[in-house]
Design a protein around this motif. Structure first.
Motif, short mmCIF file in Angstrom:
data_model
loop_
_atom_site.label_atom_id
_atom_site.label_comp_id
_atom_site.label_asym_id
_atom_site.label_seq_id
_atom_site.Cartn_x
_atom_site.Cartn_y
_atom_site.Cartn_z
N THR A 1 1.40 -6.43 -12.98
CA THR A 1 0.73 -7.70 -12.72
C THR A 1 0.47 -7.88 -11.23
OG1 THR A 1 1.90 -8.63 -14.63
CG2 THR A 1 0.83 -10.19 -13.15
N GLN A 2 1.41 -7.47 -10.41
CA GLN A 2 1.22 -7.54 -8.95
C GLN A 2 0.04 -6.66 -8.53
OE1 GLN A 2 4.45 -5.89 -6.56
NE2 GLN A 2 4.02 -7.35 -4.91
N ALA A 3 -0.03 -5.47 -9.08
CA ALA A 3 -1.15 -4.58 -8.75
C ALA A 3 -2.48 -5.18 -9.15
CB ALA A 3 -0.94 -3.22 -9.44
N GLU B 1 -6.60 -4.67 -2.09
CA GLU B 1 -5.66 -3.91 -1.26
C GLU B 1 -5.28 -2.62 -1.98
OE1 GLU B 1 -2.31 -6.03 0.18
OE2 GLU B 1 -3.47 -7.76 0.84
N ASP B 2 -4.64 -1.72 -1.25
CA ASP B 2 -4.17 -0.47 -1.86
C ASP B 2 -3.05 -0.80 -2.84
OD1 ASP B 2 -3.54 2.08 -2.51
OD2 ASP B 2 -2.47 2.52 -0.66
N PHE C 1 2.07 0.11 -6.53
CA PHE C 1 2.59 -0.84 -7.51
C PHE C 1 2.30 -0.37 -8.94
CE2 PHE C 1 1.60 -3.41 -3.68
CZ PHE C 1 2.91 -3.67 -3.32
N PHE C 2 1.16 0.28 -9.14
CA PHE C 2 0.91 0.92 -10.42
C PHE C 2 1.98 1.97 -10.70
CE2 PHE C 2 -3.86 -0.10 -10.16
CZ PHE C 2 -3.75 -1.13 -11.08
N ASP C 3 2.30 2.77 -9.68
CA ASP C 3 3.32 3.81 -9.82
C ASP C 3 4.69 3.22 -10.12
OD1 ASP C 3 1.41 5.72 -9.35
OD2 ASP C 3 1.95 6.05 -7.24
N TYR C 4 5.03 2.13 -9.42
CA TYR C 4 6.30 1.46 -9.69
C TYR C 4 6.38 0.99 -11.14
CZ TYR C 4 7.47 1.05 -4.66
OH TYR C 4 7.78 1.31 -3.35
#
Length: 436
Positions: free
Chosen positions: A256-258, A267-268, A272-275
């Protein structure tokens, strides 16, 4: 019948909900206020003569507003008139409160083993009471929460509507869990934004000392394009669950943050997707697995949308490794595979199966086009299928800007081969048509 005055208040309000539903649904005069208060042969009340009122309409109105009426038999009379069984189950409500607290903590920690044990205990505690007035509502709430977190199963539309109206009888912690699931149902599944907003307004008022609702609160804030507020909510949730070391909640919150960063600020967001993927890959449980598989596609689609096709293909491959059935979104995976001439992805797409569902004629059209592409049908056949079958669906049944653009691009590429340039105008001025 009643463990406490709160149960009396809630029972009065439940009586009103069911009486009005039965009256409005069937126009049965027995459930109008004037006739509902009458003693009958099937429903006598003390020494009152059949056909005479057991109380005034004013008393019924007070009871239905949640004001406490001293005579418990009056509640019983009205409940039985509604067709419900009513009985006293000493000690059950004390156990219900305890089980609600324990279930909240188990969901908070995404402890699948504990949720499964609680399922058995809830069945035991409510075994005799679960079909009775009031207790049936509580049992349904417990069942829906457990099915969601153990089996990734949504409540039915009828169950959702019932819980939406009746959740006020629940303990605050159980009500918050139910409200999260109802938000998921109404916002993401059936897309009823009116009810979703009402549930959001409820979620922000809960004070159960956790961030268990952060995902759904942030979802609504993103829908309203309040990006900074959404990010703040997500970051507070991440901070909370980092401290608790709960990978499931971290996984859904990082995604959700991503999305909030990607949509709002560009932003890059790869980290966050990886996390998100990493946290969910470390988590057991069917719900976590479903979220993980969905995220493989969702992350892939974001890279596809940004035309980063090589990274998109990486996630699409992971998604297809889980053997998902066909959905309309697989057209984008197919396009990605074609752009990259990615044989691995194309071979996996050929293994995708179609599951027939009720009223699935619309998705079947898109599946047929999907198959035609994989089987390398001629440009002329593809063109005809788009301008007749696909166009009909998009014009009259399923308006989607992404799909309109998708097939517009398909048609643009096809007419380079067929030289039928006039058909290029098919998807122009699409907004002038109204879906029936």
């Amino acid at each position: 019948m009643f463990a406490n005055n709160k149960m009396r208040e809630n029972s009065g309000r439940l009586i009103k909900i069911y009486r009005e539903r039965m009256h409005q649904g069937s126009k049965d005069k027995r459930f109008s206020c004037n006739e509902f208060i009458l003693a009958t042969k099937d429903h006598p009340f003390y020494e009152i003569v059949e056909g005479e009122p057991v109380c005034s309409r004013a008393t019924l109105n007070r009871l239905e507003r949640g004001q406490i009426i001293k005579d418990d038999e009056l509640y019983v009379f009205f409940i039985e008139k509604l067709g419900f069984k009513v009985d006293d189950f000493p000690g059950v409500m004390t156990n219900v409160e305890r089980l609600g607290d324990e279930l909240f903590d188990a969901v908070l920690m995404y402890d699948v083993h504990r949720i499964r044990n609680l399922k058995n205990e809830i069945e035991s505690v409510l075994e005799k009471a679960k079909n009775y007035f009031y207790y049936a509502e509580i049992y349904l709430a417990f069942k829906v929460i457990i099915n969601y977190y153990l089996d990734a199963s949504y409540p039915t539309n009828d169950e959702s509507d019932q819980l939406y109206l009746n959740s006020f009888i629940l303990d605050s912690k159980v009500e918050e869990l139910i409200s999260n699931i109802l938000f998921d149902h109404y916002y993401y599944k059936v897309m009823n934004m009116v009810i979703a907003e009402r549930i959001y307004n409820k979620l922000v008022r809960f004070n159960n000392n956790s961030r268990i609702s952060s995902l759904f609160i942030a979802g609504w804030l993103m829908y309203k394009e309040r990006w900074f507020a959404a990010l703040n909510e997500v970051e507070e949730g991440i901070k909370y669950f980092k401290d608790k070391k709960v990978n499931y909640h971290l996984g859904v919150l990082y995604f959700t943050q991503a999305m909030a960063l990607h949509t709002g600020n560009k932003e890059d967001v790869q980290i966050f997707f990886d996390y998100s993927i990493d946290c969910l890959e470390k988590t057991q449980g069917k719900l976590a697995h479903c979220k993980l598989v969905n995220n493989y596609f969702n992350v892939g689609f974001q890279y596809y949308f940004d035309k980063n096709y090589n990274v998109a293909a990486k996630y699409f491959n992971k998604f297809l490794d889980n053997n998902p059935p066909f959905t309309i979104h697989m057209l984008y995976i197919l396009n990605c595979a074609e752009l990259l001439v990615n044989d691995e992805l194309l071979n996996k797409l050929k293994q995708v199966t179609y599951i027939e569902e009720i009223d699935s004629s619309m998705s079947k059209i898109f599946y047929n086009y999907f198959l035609m592409k994989l089987e390398k049908e001629s440009a002329k056949e593809l063109e005809n299928f788009i301008i007749h079958d696909v166009y009909e669906i998009l014009q009259k049944k399923f308006r989607s800007d992404n799909l309109i653009n998708y097939f517009k691009n398909e048609l643009t590429n096809i007419i380079k081969i067929t030289k039928h340039y006039k058909v290029a105008t098919y998807f122009d001025n699409f907004t002038s048509y109204k879906i029936d």
